[in-house]
Enzyme design. Structure first.
Site, short mmCIF file in Angstrom:
data_model
loop_
_atom_site.label_atom_id
_atom_site.label_comp_id
_atom_site.label_asym_id
_atom_site.label_seq_id
_atom_site.Cartn_x
_atom_site.Cartn_y
_atom_site.Cartn_z
CE LYS A 73 -0.72 0.08 4.98
NZ LYS A 73 -1.50 -0.50 6.06
NE ARG A 109 -5.85 0.34 11.55
CZ ARG A 109 -4.89 0.12 10.64
NH1 ARG A 109 -3.97 1.05 10.40
NH2 ARG A 109 -4.85 -1.01 9.96
C1 LIG Z 1 -0.69 -1.48 6.58
C2 LIG Z 1 -1.12 -2.70 7.19
C3 LIG Z 1 -0.21 -3.74 7.39
C4 LIG Z 1 1.28 -3.62 7.09
O1 LIG Z 1 1.89 -2.83 8.09
P1 LIG Z 1 3.48 -2.60 8.14
O2 LIG Z 1 3.72 -1.93 9.41
O3 LIG Z 1 3.81 -1.74 6.97
O4 LIG Z 1 4.12 -3.93 8.04
C5 LIG Z 1 -0.68 -4.92 7.93
N1 LIG Z 1 -1.98 -5.07 8.24
C6 LIG Z 1 -2.90 -4.09 8.06
C7 LIG Z 1 -4.31 -4.32 8.44
C8 LIG Z 1 -2.50 -2.88 7.52
O5 LIG Z 1 -3.40 -1.92 7.34
#
Ligand SMILES: *Cc1c(COP(=O)(O)O)cnc(C)c1O
Length: 605
Positions: A41, A136
């Site tokens: 992302k 969250r």
């Molecule tokens: C962005 C995200 C991740 C990845 O997080 P990182 O800290 O970049 O490894 C994993 N799970 C969810 C639900 C996310 O939104």
């Protein structure tokens, strides 16, 4: 908006480092029987990055936005994709179409996913998210069993597992205790509903450290990893992750002013441009550089200069001030300065329309001066073709018949096939190129888009639509020829279905109007950037009718200039004029001259 390629900041993405980072993390997690979902992302779902992660061994891709997922799918990525953000009710239809599994916390959304998937005859995987205190997303533990029970009873969806997300909003760290809570809930669901959950997804890059300390419960079998792959950092404590690089992404901006000035502003001071009250330390006179990047492009606080004899002084919307007094090598105006980025700066840079993104493969060799003539065109019988190319120092072989084997052989030996003949064999040429080289770009110099999909259209008008799998999925080459690396130059007419596709696939197209506006030099530069980003070079499909055409097309001079720039790039792997010779053509001199330009001929030698 298209950023100007001449001057704006550029993020370079070193794909080999992403692949190696991925492999390091996949191998590490593999020792604990944990699968890795690679999260793309922060790059807005950049296909070249996702492909590097897939090569590095991830089990699937995780993405938070459907636009990014569509972008990945259009570039031929067929691996499982997990949607990370809770699906919006209004987006369920699209999600069921392009996503295999989604993370969920709302029963009404799951019901809608069920209804939609069932109608389409699909099974959509559901991972229920549990809130373990980070506040969250996620179901409150008290409600979990009931939602799981209802989900299991619905058609069109499968309860694939449980997951949690920590260290995002509340900063809660993964621990033996909260991970064990997730495992206990999974067991309770499995026992009460008499099912087996496939996935226990134990978090993001902040969970790696717990695994390293051998404290992760053995039942956790998946992590969703973004930052540790992209920036080589675990995120519980912000430490570098061993065996990974932190500079897979670098940013460059250009020096637009260098002056010796005092370090303290002169005059009574009020607010700065962002309403803050500047606090500035007096360091006496200093040599100050200004770079053409600012808060409108990135999160300046997240940039680090690669050359540590320099330091950042401050920034406004469009300017970044750098202290270059102590520079090891004195920078000149017009020099580029390099930065590494933290997560926030990377996110802002990747989403900014002002920042160009350029992905690089490690092994982009330049082409050798060797041509193989392929096909049965009379142009190969002219004495000029060999003598002209030889005088440019190009070794010419052939003609060979245009069989797939011959064309592949040419790519294998670093020889550029020059494909000509009455029949269009562009699809065979492209197939050979991707078979040998993999990721490839395509530059089409043509007045047509050849993107027709209607059955009635001639085969010659369906070349690109066929290559992108829009006619028959068996012919789909979009995983090697990504739409993001395809350019059409000189378009003069397009049917409605073609212009719709150009928009939907986000193809880079320069119509004659745009060429008039930007000039052929700038257009060709942009085209080369598009075709070369993250590829092993490009295939040139060249139709002479892109030229003059009752003054509607490119002039001969413009065409020569475009081809000269193409030659300079040293990334042209094939030149194809098959099926494109003008009817009744007897004089091949103009064509030969164009081909010579593509191999370095200059008007003035
Ligand atoms: C962005 C995200 C991740 C990845 O997080 P990182 O800290 O970049 O490894 C994993 N799970 C969810 C639900 C996310 O939104």
């Amino acid at each position: 908006m298209t950023p100007s390629l001449m001057s704006g900041p550029v993020i370079t993405i070193h794909l080999k480092k992403i692949e190696d980072n991925t492999r390091a993390i996949v191998d590490f997690c593999g020792e604990y029987d944990i699968d890795v979902i690679g999260v793309s992302k922060v790059t807005c779902g950049m296909p070249s990055v996702a492909k590097a992660m897939i090569t590095g061994g991830v089990k699937g891709i995780g993405e938070s936005r459907i636009e990014n997922i569509n972008r990945l799918r259009m570039s031929g990525i067929n691996h499982p994709i997990t949607l990370l953000r809770i699906p919006p009710l209004s987006g369920v239809d699209e999600i069921v179409n392009s996503v295999d599994i989604s993370l969920n916390s709302e029963l009404s959304v799951i019901k809608e996913l069920s209804r939609t998937a069932d109608k389409k005859g699909k099974i959509h995987g559901v991972i229920l998210m549990l809130d373990l205190g980070d506040l969250r997303e996620g179901i409150w533990p008290d409600d979990l069993l009931q939602i799981a029970t209802e989900t299991v009873g619905l058609p069109g969806v499968k309860l694939s597992g449980l997951g949690t997300n920590l260290t995002c909003y509340g900063g809660v760290l993964p621990s033996v205790k909260n991970m064990q809570v997730l495992v206990d809930h999974a067991h309770r669901i499995e026992d009460s509903l008499n099912i087996k959950l496939d996935i226990l997804s134990g978090g993001n890059s902040s969970s790696l450290e717990l695994v390293r300390q051998r404290k992760m419960p053995k039942e956790i079998n998946q992590l969703r990893i973004g930052e540790a792959i992209m920036l080589g950092r675990e995120t519980a404590y912000g430490k570098r992750w061993s065996g990974t690089s932190f500079d897979a992404f670098t940013l460059e901006a250009e020096l637009i002013e260098i002056k010796t000035k005092p370090s303290i502003p002169i005059g009574e001071t009020g607010m700065d441009a962002f309403g803050g009250k500047p606090v500035i330390e007096d360091k006496g006179e200093m040599v100050r550089g200004i770079l053409n990047i600012g808060r409108e492009d990135v999160d300046v606080g997240g940039l680090s200069l690669i050359d540590n004899s320099l330091s950042i002084i401050g920034a406004s919307s469009d300017h970044l001030l750098v202290n270059i007094t102590e520079a090891d090598t004195k920078p000149q105006l017009g020099n580029k300065m390099g930065f590494t980025l933290n997560y926030g700066a990377l996110l802002a840079g990747m989403t900014s329309a002002y920042v160009l993104k350029n992905s690089l493969l490690s092994s982009t060799s330049t082409i050798k001066n060797k041509i193989a003539m392929v096909g049965s065109s009379p142009v190969f019988n002219t004495p000029e073709i060999k003598s002209g190319l030889k005088s440019l120092g190009v070794e010419v072989t052939g003609p060979f018949t245009s069989t797939p084997e011959n064309i592949e052989q040419s790519f294998k030996t670093g020889t550029v096939p020059f494909i000509a003949g009455p029949q269009r064999v562009t699809l065979s040429g492209m197939t050979a190129m991707k078979n040998v080289l993999g990721q490839s770009g395509l530059i089409i110099l043509d007045s047509h888009a050849s993107l027709m999909v209607s059955e009635s259209a001639e085969a010659d008008r369906k070349i690109l639509s066929t290559a992108l799998g829009l006619i028959d999925d068996k012919m789909n080459m979009s995983s090697d020829f990504s739409p993001e690396n395809i350019v059409i130059i000189g378009l003069q007419e397009a049917e409605k279905e073609e212009s719709d596709l150009i928009r939907r696939l986000n193809l880079t197209v320069f119509t004659m109007e745009e060429i008039d506006l930007l000039g052929i030099r700038e257009v060709t530069r942009r085209a080369l950037r598009t075709a070369c980003s993250g590829t092993h070079g490009f295939y040139l499909s060249f139709c002479q009718d892109v030229g003059d055409n009752n003054s509607e097309g490119l002039t001969a001079r413009e065409l020569h200039l475009a081809l000269e720039l193409i030659s300079k790039s040293e990334q042209m792997r094939a030149i194809d004029v098959s099926g494109c010779l003008k009817e009744g053509q007897i004089d091949y001199t103009p064509l030969i001259h164009f081909v010579e330009s593509a191999f370095g001929r200059r008007i003035l030698g």
